[in-house]
Design a protein around this motif. Structure first.
Motif, PDB file in Angstrom:
ATOM      1  N   ILE A  88       1.262  -0.900   0.192  1.00 49.59           N
ATOM      2  CA  ILE A  88      -0.058  -0.046   0.143  1.00 49.59           C
ATOM      3  C   ILE A  88       0.864   1.849  -0.270  1.00 49.59           C
ATOM      4  O   ILE A  88       0.458   2.148  -0.864  1.00 49.59           O
ATOM      5  N   GLU A  89       1.883   1.516   0.293  1.00 48.86           N
ATOM      6  CA  GLU A  89       2.932   2.563   0.426  1.00 48.86           C
ATOM      7  C   GLU A  89       3.523   2.330  -0.627  1.00 48.86           C
ATOM      8  O   GLU A  89       3.127   4.269  -0.743  1.00 48.86           O
ATOM      9  N   MET A  90       3.920   1.150  -1.372  1.00 50.16           N
ATOM     10  CA  MET A  90       5.077   1.725  -2.551  1.00 50.16           C
ATOM     11  C   MET A  90       3.313   2.039  -3.241  1.00 50.16           C
ATOM     12  O   MET A  90       4.554   2.874  -4.302  1.00 50.16           O
ATOM     13  N   MET A  91       2.057   2.000  -3.531  1.00 50.05           N
ATOM     14  CA  MET A  91       1.178   2.426  -4.354  1.00 50.05           C
ATOM     15  C   MET A  91       0.731   3.838  -4.546  1.00 50.05           C
ATOM     16  O   MET A  91       1.179   4.702  -5.241  1.00 50.05           O
ATOM     17  N   VAL A  92       1.165   4.142  -2.842  1.00 46.82           N
ATOM     18  CA  VAL A  92       0.890   5.905  -2.334  1.00 46.82           C
ATOM     19  C   VAL A  92       2.474   6.328  -3.059  1.00 46.82           C
ATOM     20  O   VAL A  92       1.965   7.674  -4.067  1.00 46.82           O
ATOM     21  N   LYS A  93       3.078   6.025  -2.827  1.00 45.31           N
ATOM     22  CA  LYS A  93       4.756   6.938  -3.475  1.00 45.31           C
ATOM     23  C   LYS A  93       4.257   6.885  -5.020  1.00 45.31           C
ATOM     24  O   LYS A  93       5.083   7.596  -6.064  1.00 45.31           O
ATOM     25  N   ARG A  94       4.063   5.905  -6.079  1.00 46.53           N
ATOM     26  CA  ARG A  94       4.302   6.051  -7.093  1.00 46.53           C
ATOM     27  C   ARG A  94       2.679   6.968  -8.271  1.00 46.53           C
ATOM     28  O   ARG A  94       3.190   6.598  -9.362  1.00 46.53           O
ATOM     29  N   PHE A  95       1.674   6.669  -6.759  1.00 45.87           N
ATOM     30  CA  PHE A  95       0.549   7.173  -7.992  1.00 45.87           C
ATOM     31  C   PHE A  95       1.059   8.625  -8.716  1.00 45.87           C
ATOM     32  O   PHE A  95       0.217   8.809 -10.364  1.00 45.87           O
ATOM     33  N   ASP A  96       2.178   9.212  -8.000  1.00 48.91           N
ATOM     34  CA  ASP A  96       2.127  10.635  -8.617  1.00 48.91           C
ATOM     35  C   ASP A  96       2.816  10.159 -10.044  1.00 48.91           C
ATOM     36  O   ASP A  96       2.497  10.776 -11.687  1.00 48.91           O
ATOM     37  N   ASN A  97       3.678   9.655 -10.231  1.00 52.47           N
ATOM     38  CA  ASN A  97       4.598   9.683 -11.861  1.00 52.47           C
ATOM     39  C   ASN A  97       3.679   8.539 -12.539  1.00 52.47           C
ATOM     40  O   ASN A  97       3.651   8.677 -13.657  1.00 52.47           O
ATOM     41  N   ASP A  98       3.008   7.776 -11.985  1.00 48.84           N
ATOM     42  CA  ASP A  98       2.777   6.638 -13.255  1.00 48.84           C
ATOM     43  C   ASP A  98       1.500   6.628 -13.171  1.00 48.84           C
ATOM     44  O   ASP A  98       0.674   6.488 -14.416  1.00 48.84           O
ATOM     45  N   VAL A  99      -0.060   7.378 -12.722  1.00 48.38           N
ATOM     46  CA  VAL A  99      -0.984   7.523 -12.871  1.00 48.38           C
ATOM     47  C   VAL A  99      -1.398   8.870 -14.176  1.00 48.38           C
ATOM     48  O   VAL A  99      -2.202   8.897 -14.213  1.00 48.38           O
ATOM     49  N   LEU A 100      -0.744  10.297 -13.231  1.00 45.36           N
ATOM     50  CA  LEU A 100      -0.915  11.510 -13.482  1.00 45.36           C
ATOM     51  C   LEU A 100      -0.740  11.931 -14.815  1.00 45.36           C
ATOM     52  O   LEU A 100      -1.493  12.346 -15.517  1.00 45.36           O
ATOM     53  N   PRO A 101       0.194  11.081 -15.297  1.00 49.23           N
ATOM     54  CA  PRO A 101       0.671  11.577 -17.287  1.00 49.23           C
ATOM     55  C   PRO A 101      -0.410  11.499 -17.805  1.00 49.23           C
ATOM     56  O   PRO A 101      -0.830  11.358 -18.647  1.00 49.23           O
ATOM     57  N   PHE A 102      -0.947  10.142 -17.014  1.00 43.77           N
ATOM     58  CA  PHE A 102      -2.515   9.565 -17.943  1.00 43.77           C
ATOM     59  C   PHE A 102      -3.270   9.885 -17.461  1.00 43.77           C
ATOM     60  O   PHE A 102      -4.760  10.070 -18.636  1.00 43.77           O
ATOM     61  N   THR A 103      -3.776  10.580 -15.803  1.00 44.87           N
ATOM     62  CA  THR A 103      -5.417  11.206 -15.569  1.00 44.87           C
ATOM     63  C   THR A 103      -6.582  10.170 -16.212  1.00 44.87           C
ATOM     64  O   THR A 103      -7.702  10.885 -17.071  1.00 44.87           O
ATOM     65  N   PRO A 104      -7.024   9.427 -15.532  1.00 46.17           N
ATOM     66  CA  PRO A 104      -7.498   8.101 -16.303  1.00 46.17           C
ATOM     67  C   PRO A 104      -9.218   9.256 -15.698  1.00 46.17           C
ATOM     68  O   PRO A 104      -9.279   9.812 -14.640  1.00 46.17           O
ATOM     69  N   LYS A 105     -10.526   8.896 -16.238  1.00 41.07           N
ATOM     70  CA  LYS A 105     -11.235   9.109 -15.824  1.00 41.07           C
ATOM     71  C   LYS A 105     -12.141   9.052 -14.267  1.00 41.07           C
ATOM     72  O   LYS A 105     -12.429   8.814 -13.360  1.00 41.07           O
TER      73      LYS A 105
END
Length: 464
Positions: A295-312
Motif C-alpha cells: 500500500i505504501e509503494m502504491m501511494v509513493k508511485r501514484f503521482d509518477n505513474d497515474v497522473l501522466p494518464f489522468t484517466p476519468k
C-alpha cells in the motif's frame, strides 16, 4: 509481488518440493491432451531448430516433451517411453525450440514428437498428445534468436505500464539480454546493441523478464541469447512494440499490485492476458499496476505513474501483500484514503475493489513465505471500509476470511488463476453501470500532516 517471477519459482519448486499425495494439488485427467498447432511436412519442412507449438493448457505448471525417430510398439499415452531419443521436462511454455541438429545428424529426416501437461506435484494433467510427425530438410533457420511471445496493445488487458517480456529460448542459451529501445531498430537480426537503447539487462536463463521501469510513451523490446561468459549466441530477436501513449486518453485505469498486474498458476505472468481480469472487461483500460506493490509503494508511485494518464476512472485494488505480511489494516485503510484523495484532487474518480481471500498454506508451499496470524481479521476490516465507499465487491464471489481461497482459484494461494480472473471481470462488468451512476458526490478525507506522518512512520512490508 516482485518475486513472482515464474521460472525462478518453478525451478525452485521443481527441484525442492516433495510430491504430496492427496487432492489439494491433484487434477484428474479431465483435460484433453495437447495438440500440435504448427505442422512440418515435405512441402513446409522444418529447419534444424524447429519450433514446436501446441495449444495452451492454463492448468499446466510445465510440460514433458518426447521425441522419437521411429514409432515405438505398444506406445502408452500415460507414461514416457524409454525409446525416445530426446526428453525434457523443462518446458514452461506451450512452445519449444528443439535442438534437432544435436539429436539427428543426418538430414533430411523424419521424427515424431509428443507432449503432456503436468501439475505442481509432477502428476500428469493430461495424457500425451498424439504423435506429431515432423519432416526437416535441415535448412538453417532464418535467425538464431529467441522468439518473442508477449505482444502488447492487441486488445483488452494488453496495455501495461510495467510490461513483462516473454520469449521462446533458442538452443544453447545460458543467459539472456533484454533491450528496450526508444525507436524501432534500423535492421532486423542485429548483433550489436542498438543506438536507440534506453535500457538493457542481462539475466540468467529464463523465459521472461519483469520490466522495473514504467514505460510511458512508445518503446520497443527485444532479446538475445548469451553463453555463460555473456558472449552473444546468434542475434537479437525481432522487436515488439510497447505503446503507452498518454495522448490516447484512456478513460479507465487499473492501479494495484500483482493481482491486478496479472498472472497466476505459477507459470503464467501478466503477459498471459487471460490471467488478467482486465482481459474480461467490456471496456478498454490501461493497467498501471506493478507486481510486488505494498500500500505504501502504491501511494509513493501514484503521482509518477497515474497522473501522466489522468484517466476519468481509476479502479484501485491493492494491499494484499501488506496485509498478509502483518501490516495493520489501519495503515492500509489510511493508504486507500490517501489514494482516493489524490484521485479527487486530480479530477479522477476512484473505484475500490474488495480483496479476495488468500490461502496461507498454498502461499507457504509455493513461495515459502509465512502469512500473518491476523490476516483474516485485517482482510475483513479493510473490505468493510471499502464497502462504505464507491466500490465493486470482487471478493463476494469467493470465500470470506477466515475461509481460505480454494486451490482451484489460485494455485499459489495469492494470485488468482484465469478462471477466477474471469469471475472478477464479470463482477466488474455487471456492477459498472451502477457504480458510474453512484459517482456523484466527491469525498474529501481532510488527510492532514499528522495522518500522513503516521502512515509513513508505520513500518512497510520491506521494513519488517
Amino acid at each position: 509481488m516482485k518475486n513472482f517471477i515464474k521460472y525462478i519459482i518453478v525451478f525452485v519448486v521443481f527441484f525442492n518440493i516433495l510430491a504430496i499425495a492427496g487432492d489439494t494439488y491433484s487434477y484428474p485427467l479431465v483435460s484433453s491432451p495437447p495438440y500440435a498447432v504448427v505442422h512440418y511436412g515435405e512441402k513446409s519442412p522444418a529447419s534444424y531448430t524447429p519450433v514446436l507449438r501446441w495449444n495452451k493448457n492454463t492448468k499446466a505448471v510445465y510440460y514433458e516433451l518426447e521425441v522419437f525417430t521411429d514409432i515405438p510398439k505398444n506406445l502408452s499415452n500415460n507414461k514416457p517411453n524409454s525409446q525416445h531419443v530426446y526428453f525434457t521436462d523443462k518446458v514452461f511454455l506451450n512452445a519449444f525450440m528443439l535442438p534437432l541438429q544435436d539429436i539427428i545428424h543426418t538430414f533430411p529426416c523424419t521424427i515424431y514428437w509428443r507432449v503432456r501437461a503436468m501439475d505442481i506435484d509432477h502428476n500428469p494433467l493430461t495424457t500425451f498428445s498424439s504423435l506429431e510427425k515432423l519432416y526437416s530438410d535441415g535448412h538453417v533457420p532464418s535467425a538464431n534468436a529467441p522468439i518473442p511471445i508477449a505482444q502488447y496493445n492487441t486488445g483488452n488487458g494488453s496495455v501495461l505500464l510495467y510490461p513483462v517480456y516473454e520469449w521462446i529460448p533458442n538452443p544453447g542459451a545460458e543467459k539472456f539480454e533484454i533491450e528496450v529501445l526508444s525507436a524501432a531498430p534500423d535492421t532486423s537480426g542485429e548483433i550489436s546493441n542498438s543506438q536507440y537503447k534506453v535500457f538493457s539487462k542481462i539475466i540468467n536463463f529464463s523465459c521472461e523478464f519483469y520490466d522495473p521501469v514504467p514505460r510511458i510513451g512508445k518503446f520497443y523490446w527485444r532479446v538475445r541469447a548469451l553463453d555463460s561468459d555473456n558472449n552473444p549466441i546468434g542475434v537479437f530477436s525481432a522487436a515488439r512494440l510497447i505503446d503507452n501513449d498518454p495522448s490516447k486518453h484512456y478513460i479507465v485505469g487499473i492501479f494495484g499490485d500483482s493481482i491486478s498486474h496479472g498472472g497466476g498458476h505459477m507459470s503464467y505472468g501478466p503477459e498471459d492476458f487471460e490471467f488478467s481480469y482486465a482481459h474480461y472487461l467490456d471496456f478498454p483500460t490501461i493497467n498501471l499496476s506493478e507486481s510486488g506493490d505494498t500500500i505504501e509503494m502504491m501511494v509513493k508511485r501514484f503521482d509518477n505513474d497515474v497522473l501522466p494518464f489522468t484517466p476519468k476512472y481509476l479502479i484501485i485494488m491493492g494491499a494484499s501483500n501488506s496485509l498478509r505480511a502483518g501490516i495493520p489494516a489501519d495503515k492500509v485503510i489510511l493508504g486507500l484514503k490517501i489514494l482516493q484523495q489524490k484521485c479527487y484532487d486530480n479530477n479522477i474518480e476512484p473505484i475500490l475493489l474488495t480483496l479476495p481471500s488468500i490461502n496461507p498454506a498454498n502461499i507457504k508451499k509455493v513461495f515459502d513465505e509465512a502469512t500473518s496470524d491476523n490476516w483474516a481479521d485485517d482482510f475483513n476490516k479493510v473490505n468493510a471500509y471499502i464497502r462504505t465507499q464507491v466500490h465493486i465487491d470482487t471478493a463476494a464471489d469467493f470465500p470470506t476470511p477466515p475461509e481460505v481461497l480454494p486451490t482451484c482459484y489460485a494455485l499459489d494461494g495469492l494470485h488468482l488463476d484465469d478462471n477466477a480472473k474471469a469471475i472478477m471481470g464479470n463482477r466488474i462488468n455487471k456492477a459498472w453501470p451502477r457504480v458510474i451512476k453512484e459517482i456523484d458526490e466527491r469525498k474529501n478525507f481532510h488527510i492532514g500532516t499528522a495522518a500522513l506522518k503516521k502512515f509513513f512512520q508505520t513500518p512497510d512490508v520491506y521494513d519488517l
